[in-house]
Design an enzyme around this catalytic site. Structure first.
Site, short mmCIF file in Angstrom:
data_model
loop_
_atom_site.label_atom_id
_atom_site.label_comp_id
_atom_site.label_asym_id
_atom_site.label_seq_id
_atom_site.Cartn_x
_atom_site.Cartn_y
_atom_site.Cartn_z
N SER A 16 0.84 -1.19 0.00
CA SER A 16 0.00 0.00 0.00
C SER A 16 0.89 1.25 0.00
O SER A 16 2.11 1.16 0.09
CB SER A 16 -0.91 -0.02 1.23
OG SER A 16 -0.12 0.04 2.41
N TYR A 17 0.27 2.41 -0.05
CA TYR A 17 0.98 3.68 -0.11
C TYR A 17 1.99 3.81 1.04
O TYR A 17 1.62 3.67 2.21
CB TYR A 17 -0.05 4.81 -0.05
CG TYR A 17 0.53 6.17 -0.32
CD1 TYR A 17 1.04 6.46 -1.58
CD2 TYR A 17 0.58 7.14 0.65
CE1 TYR A 17 1.58 7.70 -1.85
CE2 TYR A 17 1.11 8.38 0.40
CZ TYR A 17 1.61 8.65 -0.86
OH TYR A 17 2.15 9.88 -1.11
N PRO A 18 3.26 4.04 0.70
CA PRO A 18 4.29 3.93 1.75
C PRO A 18 4.52 5.17 2.60
O PRO A 18 5.31 5.13 3.53
CB PRO A 18 5.56 3.61 0.94
CG PRO A 18 5.34 4.28 -0.38
CD PRO A 18 3.86 4.25 -0.63
#
Length: 602
Positions: free
Chosen positions: A313-315
DNA sequence: GCAAGGTC
């Protein structure tokens, strides 16, 4: 037509997916846009790449040698379009001409508010009649997106003012002091080299140098401890006294009295070791630095690529609570396809309960895997970078699985034997149930079991020794510790902390060797000069102070112009202090620069 | 050529 503008491509695509039943993707000036039907009409979503505008000084103010740096305190930076994001502006303008409604669907934080304003300025340039709405959602999920579009609002100008003030303040302070330092030693610099100052990078340097100087100035002192092997029943235990003795004589006098004793305390109590909280950016960086030997900048780069390739997922997130809308079971099912499949299946079968931290940035969930993968697959996708990509992916997956796993159960053990004048003690530990350690080996704690004894049992000391020890300096600053300190002091954001470390490396102030931050002669010299003549510029608390006054724009309605004037006045005093010591600073920096040049030649 | 903050 309705135009929807998001902060990044992935969000634009999700919005198209949630609001339209289906969508068509298309490239416009090389930028992805998504067309769909919404509310009985045409709609199009575009994702930007963060800010599209920035502040800069007027051209003639950017000739360093022409304008004395302090003159920048009297200049007002201007808002300009960014060169790097011009293709996004082109695509945006082209869509905006045909839009009658524009939905500013930027992230729900202050930066998102500023980007919404920048977007509005561009839209107004080409289509003054377009109606502008701001939509805010706290997660990119169907429910949040749909409800956000049902109740559109307007831009919060206070938040925009805060961000634009920060931009101007940081640029002005950065430019004034960078130019001052650079011009002070310009004859000793290599071509293209400059000495920079920044309200985040410089305090980071200060933290690193402070530790190094503490180490260098440390005077070790000798002390003495008593150790012995103690027989209790048929068991032998290595024990030691808590007391530290200043002289060998004192320790030996006490040691001579140790002969027969009696067990005073014998405890064996169960203790749960809880699995980690859901993963956020800085924790990912710290863990990768400590356990994988990958530095924070590299880790974030790799995480970004894993995200773009659909594996995680978005880091960039500060959230440590899984949102209720995230279906953890679904994630586990997805993982059964990859190398961690057997463990994921086991959790699905046995059931699981997620851990929970206490922060929610309101924009992104914690970092979790979005796709199961094998080592071979990651190596195939990432080619040369496969080793590092796998290591980071493996850490993210294992961390996720750990957060759903049961705690480890250990038995904490402690034995204390009284020998009249002194007590000897030993602590031990035995693992009862490995729990999450099975999937998260980095946190596994070693076995060092003690025998089972009971209070009142007689004991006899053999092999009694007096051991000489030395007090030790504080350890070298690890990158992991530095990141934790930056977080504590509020220097940078989750997404930028690694940048500030990297800037110090690029400038030749700090070296990163095996996870340790070591300042160079130049870094030490610069920091020492600043600590001496303008400590306000380098103390770790500078950033938090600026950040606090910026928040007063949003909280108390303080005027940005007034605040900028105040900050400039304050920092122009620090500037005068530095300027008064210019010759001393010049000498110190030149000595360091010269020694570095000698080293690189020799 | 300066900064820090978005994102690629």
């Amino acid at each position: 037509m309705k135009l929807i503008v998001a902060e990044k491509r992935s969000v634009a695509q999700s919005i198209a997916k949630f609001l339209g039943r289906s969508y068509k993707s298309q490239k416009l000036y090389g930028v992805s846009v998504y067309r769909f039907n919404y509310g009985g009409g045409e709609a199009v979503a575009i994702g930007l790449s963060g800010h599209i505008m920035d502040f800069d000084f007027a051209a003639r103010q950017n000739v360093w040698t022409w304008l004395p740096p302090e003159e920048l305190f009297n200049a007002t930076p201007i808002l300009v379009l960014r060169g790097e994001t011009l293709k996004y502006v082109k695509a945006l303008k082209s869509l905006a001409t045909k839009a009658d409604e524009v939905y500013l669907a930027l992230d729900a934080d202050v930066e998102g508010e500023a980007i919404a304003y920048e977007t509005a300025l561009v839209v107004k340039m080409v289509n003054p009649r377009a109606r502008l709405y701001r939509v805010r959602f706290n997660a990119v999920t169907y429910k949040e997106i749909v409800s956000a579009f049902q109740k559109p609002t307007y831009i919060d100008l206070k938040k925009v003012e805060k961000v634009f003030t920060r931009m101007q303040v940081d640029l002005t302070l950065g430019a004034v002091f960078t130019r001052f330092l650079t011009l002070t030693v310009r004859n000793s610099l290599n071509k293209g080299q400059f000495l920079s100052y920044g309200p985040c990078q410089t305090p980071v340097l200060g933290i690193v140098v402070t530790r190094e100087l503490q180490r260098r100035n440390f005077k070790p002192e000798k002390y003495y401890v008593i150790k012995a092997v103690v027989e209790i029943g048929s068991s032998k235990v290595e024990m030691s006294a808590d007391a530290k003795f200043k002289t060998k004589g004192e320790a030996e006098a006490i040691a001579a009295t140790i002969k027969r004793g009696v067990v005073k305390i014998a405890v064996y109590k169960p203790h749960y070791v809880e699995p980690p909280e859901p993963l956020e950016t800085v924790e990912l960086e710290r863990r990768a630095s400590r356990w994988l030997g990958i530095n924070s900048k590299k880790t974030l780069d790799i995480a970004e690529e894993l995200y773009r390739a659909g594996y995680i997922s978005y880091p960039r997130t500060e959230t440590t609570i899984y949102p209720p809308t995230l279906d953890l079971k679904e994630v586990l099912e997805e993982l059964t396809a990859g190398e961690h499949g057997p463990y994921a299946l086991e959790l699905l079968r046995k059931g699981f309960k997620p851990t929970r931290g206490d922060s929610d940035d309101g924009a992104h969930p914690p970092i979790y895997p979005t796709k199961g993968a094998t080592r071979a697959e990651i190596f195939k996708v990432f080619g040369k970078a496969g080793g590092h990509a796998w290591a980071v992916y493996d850490l993210v997956v294992r961390h996720f699985l750990a957060t759903l796993s049961p705690p480890a159960l250990v038995e904490k053990q402690k034995i204390v034997v009284s020998f009249g004048k002194i007590e000897l003690s030993a602590e031990g530990q035995r693992t009862i149930d490995e729990g999450y350690w099975r999937i998260y080996p980095w946190e596994r704690q070693p076995e060092k079991p003690l025998p089972r004894v009971a209070p009142g049992e007689p004991a006899r000391a053999v092999e009694i020794r007096v051991v000489e020890r030395e007090t030790e300096p504080p350890p070298q600053m690890t990158e992991s510790e530095l990141l934790a300190l930056m977080k504590k002091y509020g220097i940078g954001t989750d997404a930028t902390m690694q940048d500030h470390i990297y800037t110090n490396i690029k400038r030749g102030y700090v070296k990163l060797v095996k996870g340790k931050c070591i300042p160079t002669a130049l870094g030490i010299s610069l920091a020492t000069s600043l600590f001496q003549y303008a400590p306000e510029l380098i103390e770790p608390t500078v950033r938090a102070k600026i950040e606090k006054s910026l928040n007063s724009i949003v909280k108390d309605g303080v005027s940005p112009a007034k605040l900028i004037a105040e900050i400039k006045l304050e920092f122009s005093k620090y500037y005068q202090n530095l300027k008064a010591k210019r010759e001393e600073i010049k000498k110190a920096l030149e000595t360091a620069l010269y020694s570095i040049q000698q080293q690189s030649r020799g």
